[in-house]
Write a protein that holds these residues in place. Sequence first.
Motif, PDB file in Angstrom:
ATOM      1  N   ALA A 186       0.843  -1.206   0.000  1.00 28.60           N
ATOM      2  CA  ALA A 186       0.000   0.000   0.000  1.00 28.60           C
ATOM      3  C   ALA A 186       0.875   1.252   0.000  1.00 28.60           C
ATOM      4  N   MET A 187       2.016   1.180   0.697  1.00 32.85           N
ATOM      5  CA  MET A 187       2.930   2.332   0.686  1.00 32.85           C
ATOM      6  C   MET A 187       3.542   2.490  -0.712  1.00 32.85           C
ATOM      7  N   GLU A 188       3.813   1.367  -1.377  1.00 32.14           N
ATOM      8  CA  GLU A 188       4.329   1.448  -2.756  1.00 32.14           C
ATOM      9  C   GLU A 188       3.346   2.185  -3.656  1.00 32.14           C
ATOM     10  N   ASP A 189       2.057   1.901  -3.477  1.00 27.10           N
ATOM     11  CA  ASP A 189       1.033   2.601  -4.281  1.00 27.10           C
ATOM     12  C   ASP A 189       1.063   4.099  -3.997  1.00 27.10           C
ATOM     13  N   ALA A 190       1.199   4.437  -2.722  1.00 32.49           N
ATOM     14  CA  ALA A 190       1.240   5.862  -2.361  1.00 32.49           C
ATOM     15  C   ALA A 190       2.451   6.534  -3.007  1.00 32.49           C
ATOM     16  N   VAL A 191       3.586   5.850  -2.959  1.00 31.50           N
ATOM     17  CA  VAL A 191       4.815   6.411  -3.549  1.00 31.50           C
ATOM     18  C   VAL A 191       4.629   6.585  -5.059  1.00 31.50           C
ATOM     19  N   ARG A 192       4.002   5.608  -5.704  1.00 32.99           N
ATOM     20  CA  ARG A 192       3.767   5.691  -7.149  1.00 32.99           C
ATOM     21  C   ARG A 192       2.847   6.869  -7.460  1.00 32.99           C
ATOM     22  N   THR A 219       8.354   1.471   4.720  1.00 29.31           N
ATOM     23  CA  THR A 219       8.244   2.728   3.966  1.00 29.31           C
ATOM     24  C   THR A 219       9.453   2.929   3.069  1.00 29.31           C
ATOM     25  N   VAL A 220      10.635   2.717   3.643  1.00 30.81           N
ATOM     26  CA  VAL A 220      11.870   2.916   2.873  1.00 30.81           C
ATOM     27  C   VAL A 220      11.938   1.879   1.742  1.00 30.81           C
ATOM     28  N   ASP A 221      11.581   0.633   2.050  1.00 29.39           N
ATOM     29  CA  ASP A 221      11.610  -0.407   1.014  1.00 29.39           C
ATOM     30  C   ASP A 221      10.568  -0.147  -0.070  1.00 29.39           C
ATOM     31  N   ALA A 222       9.537   0.597   0.272  1.00 30.85           N
ATOM     32  CA  ALA A 222       8.492   0.928  -0.701  1.00 30.85           C
ATOM     33  C   ALA A 222       8.896   2.116  -1.579  1.00 30.85           C
TER      34      ALA A 222
END
Length: 264
Positions: A186-192, A219-222
């Motif tokens: 979900a954090m990856e989606d936010a970053v994208r 978070t960092v890995d995302a």
Amino acid sequence: MIPIDDTPLCRNGKVLILAYDHGLEHGPVDFEGVPESADPERTFEAATHPAVTSVAVQKGIAEAYYPSYEDDVDLLAKLNGTSNLWMGEPDSAVNCSVEYAAELGASSVGFTLYGGSNNEIEMAEEFREAQEAAREHGLPVVMWSYPRGQGLKNDTKPSTIAYAARQALELGADIAKVKHPGSQSAMEDAVRMAGKTKVVMSGGSKRSDRAFLESVKQTVDAGGKGLAVGRNVWQRENPERILDALEQVIFEEASVDEALAAAE
Ligand code: FBP
């Protein structure tokens, strides 16, 4: 969007903002567990830790305490904020202008936007004014992008956090500070969704060292650039210890176990 990697807000492209505006946002209750934490000097002292890129405070704290720390600590001035005594629909009074923030020595500014609040339209207009003034002064803008309001409350569901991150990009924030949406994907989606706007995680209420560091690691890995954190640092008896661990996770790409070991 302005390049912020070479500003004091970042170190090697990563960010660790120490937030200390809780005396306004939450009130004295946040200081009860560790009474010394009510003294702003304690947080400014913690902010001299090399892991901390900036300290985020309201104008009054900046005026009263920053002059003693300006050689050792970078200042992010929060431009708006509201007390917990306010019982209306989420809103945040603009307490400080960008011009005055710059005069106080701030090298960046912070602004809360409550997307989804009945006050979103006015808040977005106030943000526009602040963001454009910040551009004139060359100051990076961090958006506390916190969707909440009648229909949303304090929502951290993944689609809402992704929207919060996108809102920060669309409105011109350099950094989107968002709540952790519950998982790395979900954090990856936010970053994208945030595109070129850097995403940092908002610390949240105090948790165990491991639980907190795991959310930072996710978070960092995302692809998130770090953290803006308050209670999980200064509500601890020893803020330096958790900052040692955060330094490992954010700047050294260490695992949570390695970070915990380094902080012993
Ligand atoms: P924490 O790490 O303590 O959550 O601090 C981040 C922060 O955004 C502060 O800057 C602010 O005072 C507080 O959280 C607001 O929290 P909320 O509005 O969710 O109660």
